[in-house]
Design a protein around this motif. Structure first.
Motif, PDB file in Angstrom:
ATOM      1  N   ASP A  75       0.856  -1.177   0.000  1.00  0.00           N
ATOM      2  CA  ASP A  75       0.000   0.000   0.000  1.00  0.00           C
ATOM      3  C   ASP A  75       0.901   1.239   0.000  1.00  0.00           C
ATOM      4  OD1 ASP A  75      -1.697   2.120   0.482  1.00  0.00           O
ATOM      5  OD2 ASP A  75      -2.726   1.172   2.163  1.00  0.00           O
ATOM      6  N   HIS A  76       1.018   1.858  -1.163  1.00  0.00           N
ATOM      7  CA  HIS A  76       1.923   2.993  -1.354  1.00  0.00           C
ATOM      8  C   HIS A  76       1.640   4.120  -0.355  1.00  0.00           C
ATOM      9  CE1 HIS A  76       4.533   5.742  -3.584  1.00  0.00           C
ATOM     10  NE2 HIS A  76       3.575   6.645  -3.469  1.00  0.00           N
ATOM     11  N   ASP A  77       0.370   4.478  -0.182  1.00  0.00           N
ATOM     12  CA  ASP A  77       0.018   5.579   0.713  1.00  0.00           C
ATOM     13  C   ASP A  77       0.392   5.262   2.167  1.00  0.00           C
ATOM     14  OD1 ASP A  77      -0.933   7.058  -1.418  1.00  0.00           O
ATOM     15  OD2 ASP A  77      -3.006   6.392  -1.140  1.00  0.00           O
ATOM     16  N   SER A  78       0.161   4.040   2.596  1.00  0.00           N
ATOM     17  CA  SER A  78       0.533   3.650   3.961  1.00  0.00           C
ATOM     18  C   SER A  78       2.042   3.709   4.149  1.00  0.00           C
ATOM     19  CB  SER A  78       0.036   2.243   4.278  1.00  0.00           C
ATOM     20  OG  SER A  78      -1.361   2.216   4.319  1.00  0.00           O
ATOM     21  N   THR A  81       3.075   7.369   4.404  1.00  0.00           N
ATOM     22  CA  THR A  81       2.662   7.887   5.708  1.00  0.00           C
ATOM     23  C   THR A  81       3.595   7.394   6.813  1.00  0.00           C
ATOM     24  OG1 THR A  81       0.360   8.029   5.005  1.00  0.00           O
ATOM     25  CG2 THR A  81       0.762   7.950   7.383  1.00  0.00           C
TER      26      THR A  81
END
Length: 142
Positions: A75-78, A81
């Protein structure tokens, strides 16, 4: 690939590899009929990521939640973050360390500036007074 080959490819001890497997960070492990573990080629990548992330300050618990079971499903966004949060944590730690270093340097400078005619006990009182700390008083008494 056998554990010895994996250890050589990653620079990690076999015991560390077995530990990562035991705590669930390394999942794609199969066993031969003789009980020996065999590892897929992706294990090299995963173990290198784990070791690198630990060197960057990630805990094993953080890695457990961050690492997907299949690296192609990350999960790129995770990830972004988590990396930004780790950078913020490191910045805060650096500021705390800088403040501690400055405080210790001030204490050292004050101690080293001991007048020749003072004994150690009198110098300790002088240093405590310099920092607003008087023996027998708490910080809230100031």
């Amino acid at each position: 690939m056998k554990i010895g080959e994996l250890a050589q490819a990653t620079g990690l001890a076999p015991s560390r590899i077995r530990f990562y497997e035991k705590i669930g960070l390394l999942k794609a492990v199969s066993r031969r009929a003789n009980g020996y573990r065999t590892y897929p080629p992706e294990a090299v990548t995963l173990l290198t990521l784990i070791a690198t992330a630990q060197q960057a300050g990630f805990s094993l618990d953080e890695l457990r939640t961050l690492l997907p079971s299949d690296l192609s499903q990350w999960d790129h966004d995770s990830l972004i973050t988590a990396l930004r949060q780790k950078l913020a944590d490191i910045e805060l730690l650096l500021q705390r360390l800088s403040d501690s270093k400055a405080r210790l340097q001030e204490v050292l400078d004050t101690i080293e500036a001991k007048p020749e005619d003072l004994d150690c006990a009198a110098n300790a009182r002088r240093v405590l007074a310099h920092f607003g700390l008087v023996p027998g008083q708490t910080a809230s008494d100031h």
